[in-house]
Design an enzyme around this catalytic site. Structure first.
Site, short mmCIF file in Angstrom:
data_model
loop_
_atom_site.label_atom_id
_atom_site.label_comp_id
_atom_site.label_asym_id
_atom_site.label_seq_id
_atom_site.Cartn_x
_atom_site.Cartn_y
_atom_site.Cartn_z
N HIS A 53 10.92 19.06 -5.59
CA HIS A 53 10.40 19.57 -6.86
C HIS A 53 11.48 19.62 -7.93
O HIS A 53 11.25 20.19 -8.98
CB HIS A 53 9.84 20.99 -6.67
CG HIS A 53 8.53 21.04 -5.95
ND1 HIS A 53 8.34 20.48 -4.72
CD2 HIS A 53 7.34 21.59 -6.29
CE1 HIS A 53 7.09 20.69 -4.32
NE2 HIS A 53 6.46 21.36 -5.25
N GLU A 73 -1.22 10.19 -7.04
CA GLU A 73 -0.42 9.95 -8.24
C GLU A 73 -0.44 8.49 -8.69
O GLU A 73 -0.52 8.20 -9.89
CB GLU A 73 1.04 10.40 -8.00
CG GLU A 73 1.23 11.91 -7.95
CD GLU A 73 0.88 12.51 -6.59
OE1 GLU A 73 0.62 11.75 -5.63
OE2 GLU A 73 0.86 13.75 -6.47
#
Lengths: 333, 326
Positions: free
Chosen positions: B129, B60
């Protein structure tokens, strides 16, 4: 011997660029010591890496320098005044001189490696024969972002060359405490890209190695990692005192290997350089640096409102309010 | 015309932007062949090819960093960070580079990138999440932070984000991805990135929220209306820059305000909204401002997540306290 090294003019250019870098460096340190420059990272002893890398590049290639590559920036056309402006605390030092597309110096170590990947991807997507050149220090190789960048560059076969300026020290931590890997060049192995070591105190070797890597990248043959082994003869920056963590004996020893005296001996031996040439050059470079210092010292600071000028392309309303408040506070003084 | 979901509206905006501007490229983990884990980028690879729709390795920080390089070169990268819990490695790139390269170079280099990420809880996802990191990004000078709460606003705001010359963090409430459908004409029209939306007009109380919490907030508005209370509901949509004017105008009218967000309470973005009201609208207040927010705890796993996110009952209770204050 590479072709350029058979050309005395080119050798002398490399030599003069290294001496300019060192002359400038000494002046910058002196300016800092007398309160006329901010904290400054000297590149003493590492001139061959910066100059060798830049000399291998084309104008349309793109340099992403770390904070110690003054010599590379100068070769690419960044002015002495602008380098002083930047380290003197003025953003305009990264604004105008040098290639418009080059990146400014990167202070957070290694975080520019992914930028080089993005730039190289842009070159590849547009089908341009250009290469991104990212220079970082030995400490940067311990960072995740660098490993990520090497990996992506490898898998996409991007036109990017990573140069590790291995000067032996990341502030106080020597390379042996940075990694158990035998070399930094082998960091390339896991990324599936070529990695090689080069004598970073030999400007001819640095330029030749980078030229080869650039040619491969330009031809679509993917990235490379070059570890240029040199030595940081100075403190980390003017805010550092290296005597706290390394011995004078080590440093004195390394003075025997520094790149400028080495190339000068070679030029003299080949009868391409005389004492008179040296004196003439030193006088000229000193005049050039003094003029840049004068111009730097005469540059007025940016106005207070310039703090806001480039935060966004267009100033949002709430930031316009802050700008107005800053100006109002100033006018009340 | 058929109605579409929020995630389909994202897909429609991406398609539109890529058709209109060849410098727009989409990249991220699983965005190409798989069409994104939420299918936001479905069909893009087929239409635009692998030069413009790019599956990246799993990294990321580097995804955000390579967007900085692409953007400085004149591309308009739109990157996807797969889940909110994976967004934190990009903070270095957003804070140190994306948001300040314009300033650092006095405008010589710029960073027109968009970083899309799902956000928030309520879809019974696995750990890491379901977080709401908007305040972290709203604290970064030079960034824009946008959170849509309807398909039409998702379309218009994403187009605006892609067209914007500066970096935008675009957070998409996963809970709303398929919760609402509405007609979204593919007209290529952007919405402004500095205007809040008054989504329900009222005169007794101002409810300020954004993202997924708009759903419960609107339901609260309806419930209050049934009891004869007229609540105004504002969807901030663009947290940075914040449109304080719309909030202040509403509070000047109602004198009472409740701020609702899913993210943790302390130093949440609600604190900024409350501070702006206190600075510029204190004298119009008839009651203390209340915040209804996630707790200052770790986001619980799925069996308790519905009790973490502000429920309608909590919003209603706060509204009633604020309304009752004399």
């Amino acid at each position: 011997m590479p072709d350029f090294a058979r050309d005395s003019t080119q050798l002398i250019n490399l030599y003069q660029a290294m001496v300019l870098t060192r002359t400038f460096d000494a002046k910058a340190v002196a300016l800092q010591r007398t309160g006329r420059l901010g904290t400054y990272p000297s590149s003493l002893g590492q001139e061959a890496v910066a100059v060798g890398v830049a000399a291998a590049m084309r104008e349309e290639d793109l340099l992403l320098p770390s904070f110690r590559e003054h010599g590379a920036q100068l070769w690419r056309g960044v002015t002495l005044q602008d380098i002083l402006l930047y380290w003197g605390g003025d953003e305009r030092g990264s604004a105008s001189s040098g290639p418009r597309h080059d990146f400014p110096v990167n202070v957070p170590v290694g975080s520019h490696a992914p930028h080089a990947v993005g730039v190289a991807l842009a070159f590849k997507l547009r089908g341009e024969q250009c290469v991104a050149v990212c220079v970082m220090g030995d400490g940067a190789t311990s960072k995740g972002e660098v490993a990520e960048a090497l990996n992506i560059a490898g898998v996409w076969r991007l036109p990017v060359v990573f140069v590790i300026n291995n000067n032996g020290w990341a502030i106080s931590v020597p390379v042996a405490r940075q990694t158990a890997a035998a070399t930094l060049a082998q960091k390339a192995v896991a990324a599936g890209i070529p990695g090689e070591q080069v004598d970073g105190n030999d400007v001819i070797a640095v330029r030749a190695a980078v030229e080869d890597a650039l040619a491969r990248a330009r031809a679509g043959n993917g990235p490379a990692l070059i570890e240029a082994i040199t030595y940081r003869l100075s403190d980390h920056t003017t805010a550092d005192d290296a005597s706290r963590y390394r011995s004078d004996a080590e440093v004195s020893q390394r003075w025997n290997e520094e790149p400028i005296a080495r190339l000068r001996r070679y030029l003299v031996k080949r009868e391409l350089w005389t004492k008179a040439d040296e004196e003439r050059m030193l006088t000229a470079l000193s005049t050039q640096v003094d003029a840049a210092v004068e111009s730097y010292l005469a540059t007025a600071p940016q106005p207070v409102e310039s703090i806001f000028d480039h935060t966004y392309a267009t100033l949002p309303a709430d930031l316009a309010d802050q700008r107005a408040a800053a100006l109002a506070a100033r006018s009340r003084r | 015309m058929s109605e579409i979901t929020l995630v389909q509206a994202i897909n429609r905006a991406l398609t539109r932007a890529m058709r209109d501007d060849p410098t727009v490229v989409v990249l991220g983990e699983d965005v190409a062949k798989d069409g994104g884990v939420f299918r936001a980028t479905e069909g893009l690879l087929a239409e635009f090819g692998e030069g413009r729709v790019i599956d990246t390795p799993l990294a990321e920080g580097a995804i955000a960093g390579l967007c900085v390089g692409l953007a400085a070169q004149g591309f308009r990268p739109v990157a996807e960070i797969q889940f909110t819990g994976f967004i934190y490695p990009i903070i270095d790139q957003m804070m140190n580079h994306a948001s300040r390269i314009r300033t650092r170079t006095r405008g010589r280099l710029t960073c027109p990138m968009v970083l899309r990420s799902p956000c928030g809880g309520g879809i019974r996802a696995v750990e890491h999440h379901s977080e709401s990191p908007e305040a972290i990004f709203a604290h970064m000078p030079g960034l824009r932070v946008v959170i849509p709460s309807s398909p039409a606003r998702a379309y218009g705001l994403l187009l605006a984000a892609i067209h914007d010359p500066d970096p935008v963090v675009f957070l998409e409430p996963t809970r709303l991805y398929r919760a609402i459908k509405e007609e979204v004409p593919d007209d290529g029209a952007s919405l402004p990135l500095d205007r809040a939306f008054v989504v329900r007009e009222g005169s007794d109380l101002t409810l300020v929220t954004w993202g997924a919490m708009l759903k419960e907030t609107m339901a609260t508005g309806e419930r209050l209306a049934a009891g004869g209370v007229s609540a105004e509901v504002i969807d901030l949509a663009t947290l940075k820059p914040l449109d304080s004017e719309t909030v202040l105008r509403s509070v000047a009218k109602t004198g009472r305000c409740v701020i609702i967000h899913e993210a943790p309470r302390t130093a949440g973005f609600g604190a900024e909204v409350a501070a702006r009201i206190a600075e510029h609208g204190l004298l119009s207040l008839l009651a203390p401002i209340e915040r209804v927010a996630g707790f200052d705890t770790v986001m619980p796993l799925l069996r308790l997540e519905q009790h973490y996110m502000p429920e309608e009952q909590r919003i209603l209770a706060a509204a009633r306290r604020v309304l009752a204050f004399r």
